[in-house]
Motif scaffolding. Structure first.
Motif, PDB file in Angstrom:
ATOM      1  N   GLY A 245     -23.261   4.606 -28.051  1.00 33.06           N
ATOM      2  CA  GLY A 245     -23.491   4.332 -26.637  1.00 33.06           C
ATOM      3  C   GLY A 245     -22.274   3.808 -25.903  1.00 33.06           C
ATOM      4  O   GLY A 245     -22.322   3.592 -24.691  1.00 33.06           O
ATOM      5  N   ILE A 246     -21.181   3.602 -26.636  1.00 35.32           N
ATOM      6  CA  ILE A 246     -19.956   3.036 -26.075  1.00 35.32           C
ATOM      7  C   ILE A 246     -18.942   4.168 -25.874  1.00 35.32           C
ATOM      8  O   ILE A 246     -18.842   5.074 -26.706  1.00 35.32           O
ATOM      9  N   PRO A 247     -18.155   4.144 -24.794  1.00 35.60           N
ATOM     10  CA  PRO A 247     -17.144   5.198 -24.587  1.00 35.60           C
ATOM     11  C   PRO A 247     -16.196   5.348 -25.777  1.00 35.60           C
ATOM     12  O   PRO A 247     -15.799   4.359 -26.405  1.00 35.60           O
ATOM     13  N   ILE A 248     -15.843   6.588 -26.066  1.00 32.41           N
ATOM     14  CA  ILE A 248     -14.965   6.915 -27.192  1.00 32.41           C
ATOM     15  C   ILE A 248     -13.621   7.396 -26.658  1.00 32.41           C
ATOM     16  O   ILE A 248     -13.557   8.186 -25.717  1.00 32.41           O
ATOM     17  N   ARG A 249     -12.555   6.898 -27.277  1.00 32.32           N
ATOM     18  CA  ARG A 249     -11.203   7.290 -26.883  1.00 32.32           C
ATOM     19  C   ARG A 249     -10.378   7.628 -28.124  1.00 32.32           C
ATOM     20  O   ARG A 249     -10.663   7.190 -29.223  1.00 32.32           O
ATOM     21  N   ASP A 250      -9.327   8.376 -27.885  1.00 28.50           N
ATOM     22  CA  ASP A 250      -8.382   8.779 -28.918  1.00 28.50           C
ATOM     23  C   ASP A 250      -7.170   7.843 -28.808  1.00 28.50           C
ATOM     24  O   ASP A 250      -6.424   7.889 -27.833  1.00 28.50           O
ATOM     25  N   TYR A 251      -7.004   6.972 -29.807  1.00 29.85           N
ATOM     26  CA  TYR A 251      -5.927   5.981 -29.772  1.00 29.85           C
ATOM     27  C   TYR A 251      -4.745   6.460 -30.605  1.00 29.85           C
ATOM     28  O   TYR A 251      -4.917   7.007 -31.694  1.00 29.85           O
ATOM     29  N   ILE A 252      -3.542   6.234 -30.055  1.00 33.50           N
ATOM     30  CA  ILE A 252      -2.320   6.655 -30.734  1.00 33.50           C
ATOM     31  C   ILE A 252      -1.315   5.510 -30.692  1.00 33.50           C
ATOM     32  O   ILE A 252      -1.182   4.822 -29.670  1.00 33.50           O
ATOM     33  N   HIS A 253      -0.633   5.293 -31.809  1.00 35.28           N
ATOM     34  CA  HIS A 253       0.354   4.218 -31.873  1.00 35.28           C
ATOM     35  C   HIS A 253       1.518   4.523 -30.939  1.00 35.28           C
ATOM     36  O   HIS A 253       2.011   5.654 -30.888  1.00 35.28           O
ATOM     37  N   VAL A 254       1.962   3.513 -30.210  1.00 35.90           N
ATOM     38  CA  VAL A 254       3.010   3.712 -29.214  1.00 35.90           C
ATOM     39  C   VAL A 254       4.319   4.204 -29.836  1.00 35.90           C
ATOM     40  O   VAL A 254       5.066   4.957 -29.198  1.00 35.90           O
ATOM     41  N   VAL A 255       4.598   3.841 -31.087  1.00 38.91           N
ATOM     42  CA  VAL A 255       5.820   4.326 -31.728  1.00 38.91           C
ATOM     43  C   VAL A 255       5.684   5.804 -32.084  1.00 38.91           C
ATOM     44  O   VAL A 255       6.644   6.575 -31.954  1.00 38.91           O
ATOM     45  N   ASP A 256       4.498   6.230 -32.510  1.00 40.13           N
ATOM     46  CA  ASP A 256       4.262   7.663 -32.705  1.00 40.13           C
ATOM     47  C   ASP A 256       4.483   8.418 -31.392  1.00 40.13           C
ATOM     48  O   ASP A 256       5.075   9.501 -31.371  1.00 40.13           O
ATOM     49  N   LEU A 257       4.005   7.839 -30.304  1.00 39.31           N
ATOM     50  CA  LEU A 257       4.163   8.458 -28.993  1.00 39.31           C
ATOM     51  C   LEU A 257       5.644   8.556 -28.613  1.00 39.31           C
ATOM     52  O   LEU A 257       6.108   9.586 -28.113  1.00 39.31           O
TER      53      LEU A 257
ATOM     54  N   SER B 281      -4.241  17.977 -30.748  1.00 43.56           N
ATOM     55  CA  SER B 281      -2.779  17.944 -30.639  1.00 43.56           C
ATOM     56  C   SER B 281      -2.123  18.982 -31.536  1.00 43.56           C
ATOM     57  O   SER B 281      -0.948  18.858 -31.882  1.00 43.56           O
ATOM     58  N   GLU B 282      -2.884  20.000 -31.902  1.00 42.65           N
ATOM     59  CA  GLU B 282      -2.361  21.019 -32.820  1.00 42.65           C
ATOM     60  C   GLU B 282      -1.130  21.721 -32.261  1.00 42.65           C
ATOM     61  O   GLU B 282      -0.207  22.061 -33.002  1.00 42.65           O
ATOM     62  N   LEU B 283      -1.105  21.929 -30.947  1.00 38.74           N
ATOM     63  CA  LEU B 283       0.045  22.601 -30.342  1.00 38.74           C
ATOM     64  C   LEU B 283       1.306  21.750 -30.495  1.00 38.74           C
ATOM     65  O   LEU B 283       2.386  22.266 -30.814  1.00 38.74           O
ATOM     66  N   ALA B 284       1.176  20.443 -30.288  1.00 40.24           N
ATOM     67  CA  ALA B 284       2.321  19.544 -30.458  1.00 40.24           C
ATOM     68  C   ALA B 284       2.764  19.505 -31.918  1.00 40.24           C
ATOM     69  O   ALA B 284       3.962  19.464 -32.217  1.00 40.24           O
ATOM     70  N   TYR B 285       1.791  19.514 -32.843  1.00 38.62           N
ATOM     71  CA  TYR B 285       2.145  19.513 -34.262  1.00 38.62           C
ATOM     72  C   TYR B 285       3.020  20.727 -34.588  1.00 38.62           C
ATOM     73  O   TYR B 285       4.009  20.625 -35.317  1.00 38.62           O
ATOM     74  N   LYS B 286       2.645  21.873 -34.013  1.00 39.55           N
ATOM     75  CA  LYS B 286       3.325  23.124 -34.329  1.00 39.55           C
ATOM     76  C   LYS B 286       4.653  23.256 -33.602  1.00 39.55           C
ATOM     77  O   LYS B 286       5.689  23.563 -34.214  1.00 39.55           O
ATOM     78  N   LYS B 287       4.653  23.025 -32.293  1.00 37.52           N
ATOM     79  CA  LYS B 287       5.838  23.305 -31.479  1.00 37.52           C
ATOM     80  C   LYS B 287       6.860  22.170 -31.494  1.00 37.52           C
ATOM     81  O   LYS B 287       8.070  22.409 -31.387  1.00 37.52           O
ATOM     82  N   LEU B 288       6.388  20.944 -31.590  1.00 30.80           N
ATOM     83  CA  LEU B 288       7.296  19.794 -31.561  1.00 30.80           C
ATOM     84  C   LEU B 288       7.654  19.294 -32.956  1.00 30.80           C
ATOM     85  O   LEU B 288       8.463  18.383 -33.096  1.00 30.80           O
ATOM     86  N   ASP B 289       7.020  19.880 -33.967  1.00 26.88           N
ATOM     87  CA  ASP B 289       7.244  19.421 -35.345  1.00 26.88           C
ATOM     88  C   ASP B 289       7.030  17.911 -35.421  1.00 26.88           C
ATOM     89  O   ASP B 289       7.849  17.158 -35.945  1.00 26.88           O
ATOM     90  N   TRP B 290       5.890  17.489 -34.923  1.00 29.32           N
ATOM     91  CA  TRP B 290       5.567  16.058 -34.806  1.00 29.32           C
ATOM     92  C   TRP B 290       4.118  15.835 -35.195  1.00 29.32           C
ATOM     93  O   TRP B 290       3.264  16.662 -34.917  1.00 29.32           O
ATOM     94  N   LYS B 291       3.863  14.710 -35.849  1.00 32.56           N
ATOM     95  CA  LYS B 291       2.499  14.275 -36.106  1.00 32.56           C
ATOM     96  C   LYS B 291       2.454  12.753 -36.078  1.00 32.56           C
ATOM     97  O   LYS B 291       3.398  12.091 -36.516  1.00 32.56           O
ATOM     98  N   PRO B 292       1.360  12.183 -35.553  1.00 28.37           N
ATOM     99  CA  PRO B 292       1.229  10.722 -35.605  1.00 28.37           C
ATOM    100  C   PRO B 292       1.081  10.264 -37.056  1.00 28.37           C
ATOM    101  O   PRO B 292       0.400  10.903 -37.854  1.00 28.37           O
ATOM    102  N   LYS B 293       1.724   9.144 -37.395  1.00 29.32           N
ATOM    103  CA  LYS B 293       1.735   8.658 -38.778  1.00 29.32           C
ATOM    104  C   LYS B 293       0.903   7.390 -38.987  1.00 29.32           C
ATOM    105  O   LYS B 293       0.527   7.073 -40.119  1.00 29.32           O
ATOM    106  N   ARG B 294       0.633   6.644 -37.920  1.00 30.10           N
ATOM    107  CA  ARG B 294       0.089   5.295 -38.057  1.00 30.10           C
ATOM    108  C   ARG B 294      -1.402   5.282 -37.752  1.00 30.10           C
ATOM    109  O   ARG B 294      -1.840   5.840 -36.755  1.00 30.10           O
ATOM    110  N   ASN B 295      -2.193   4.592 -38.583  1.00 28.53           N
ATOM    111  CA  ASN B 295      -3.650   4.580 -38.434  1.00 28.53           C
ATOM    112  C   ASN B 295      -4.113   3.428 -37.542  1.00 28.53           C
ATOM    113  O   ASN B 295      -3.315   2.611 -37.070  1.00 28.53           O
ATOM    114  N   LEU B 296      -5.420   3.353 -37.325  1.00 32.62           N
ATOM    115  CA  LEU B 296      -5.974   2.363 -36.403  1.00 32.62           C
ATOM    116  C   LEU B 296      -5.683   0.942 -36.868  1.00 32.62           C
ATOM    117  O   LEU B 296      -5.373   0.062 -36.054  1.00 32.62           O
ATOM    118  N   SER B 297      -5.770   0.693 -38.169  1.00 33.48           N
ATOM    119  CA  SER B 297      -5.481  -0.644 -38.685  1.00 33.48           C
ATOM    120  C   SER B 297      -4.042  -1.054 -38.377  1.00 33.48           C
ATOM    121  O   SER B 297      -3.775  -2.200 -37.984  1.00 33.48           O
TER     122      SER B 297
END
Length: 343
Positions: A230-242, A309-325
């Motif tokens: 019942g609570i809004p859901i968001r996609d969180y990304i570590h600022v260093v990954d960004l 973010s599949e397009l970024a994974y492919k074209k930018l050769d980038w993936k986020p590395k850091r988890n929520l914890s």
């Protein structure tokens, strides 16, 4: 000679982390900021981490005369990363003209000055808010852009349309628009993190300030959304990954590997968490109990935003590395350091 890059909004949360990433990769970074929601001491913090103190130009990009002067001084720059914008969703609803004037005015001035000075590589800080309430999850880059629920979000949508018109003209500029989902976390050094002026508008600094006692209570806005709890859901990304995604996007432009004059990439983890799940992750990771209360919905919020973010994974050769914890743990370490908390 190092390649010079201009970072507008460079003392802000994402801008400062991106500056660190670029400096560590060997670039010369010039920060441009009006310090409306950040502090000049961020420059020293960047210097502490990188051993290089970048130059700061304190100007208002929404004022053409100031913008033109600075760009003429740095016309040897090869690229611009444009973060400069007001970004509080709730405030934008109350002050729409201020948001449109600042966010769109600073963008158009920056593009005009870049063109006059021969700087033709441009990266734009966009947002998942351009999708409004999406028809399906996860959201891909070609999903329909709808009228966002806030002037802030609409300023990002209109900015993308302005840049599309620019590249469709005879302009030789190459643009990459990066649509962020929800950046949180802080640099591992504890020297940089999110430090908004006044009452936080974003979730994580409100959580950490509640944990330190600066805020009496954390409000959770709405528990009647069509989500698993019942609570809004968001996609969180570590600022260093960004920040690392910005480096990849910029190098793609500098190497002229872009396949279109304007490319767009979603930047998220691809995993959605509700606000309550983030609260529980914070409590589990840090051992700090939070005083929170569920209240009514907030204007401008949508039930769910999760990226593909599949397009970024492919074209930018980038993936986020850091988890929520790691995200919540680094944010708490930063908060403790700046507040000198002993917990």
């Amino acid at each position: 000679m190092k390649t010079k890059v201009l970072i507008t909004g460079g003392t802000g949360y994402i801008g400062s982390h991106t500056a660190v990433t670029l400096i560590e990769a060997g670039y010369e970074v010039i920060l441009i900021d009006n310090l409306s929601n950040s502090s000049e001491n961020v420059v020293s913090r960047i210097g502490t981490i990188t051993k290089v103190k970048p130059e700061l130009e304190v100007i208002d990009l929404a004022k053409m005369e100031q913008c033109a002067t600075v760009f003429k001084r740095h016309q040897d720059a090869k690229a611009i990363i444009h973060f400069a914008a007001l970004k509080a969703v709730g405030e934008s609803v109350k002050k729409p003209l201020e948001y449109y004037s600042n966010n769109i005015g600073s963008l158009t001035n920056t593009l005009i000055c870049a063109k006059k000075n021969g700087i033709d590589k441009f990266i734009f800080s966009s947002s998942a808010t351009v999708f409004g309430e999406p028809d399906s999850i996860p959201i891909t880059e070609d999903a329909l852009r709808k009228r966002p629920f806030s002037p802030y979000g609409n300023s990002k949508k209109v900015s993308e349309e302005i840049m599309e018109d620019l590249v469709a003209s005879e302009s030789a500029v190459s643009i990459t628009s990066l649509r962020y989902f929800n950046p949180i976390g802080a640099h591992d050094s504890g020297e940089l993190g999110e430090l908004p002026s006044g009452v936080p508008n974003n979730l994580m600094p409100y959580i950490t300030q509640t944990a330190t006692g600066i805020r009496e209570k954390l409000w959770v806005y709405g528990d009647d959304y069509p989500t698993r709890d019942g609570i809004p859901i968001r996609d969180y990304i570590h600022v260093v990954d960004l920040a690392e995604a910005h480096l990849s996007a910029m190098e793609r432009l500098l190497k002229e590997e872009n396949e279109e004059p304007m490319e767009v990439f979603n930047l998220g983890s691809g995993v959605g968490y509700s606000v309550m799940e983030v609260i529980h992750a914070f409590e589990t990771t840090t051992g700090q109990k939070l005083n929170y209360e569920i209240t009514h919905r907030r204007n401008g919020d949508v039930p769910q935003l999760v990226a593909s973010s599949e397009l970024a994974y492919k074209k930018l050769d980038w993936k986020p590395k850091r988890n929520l914890s790691e995200m919540v743990g680094s944010a708490w370490a930063w908060e403790k350091k700046i507040r000198n908390t002993k917990n």
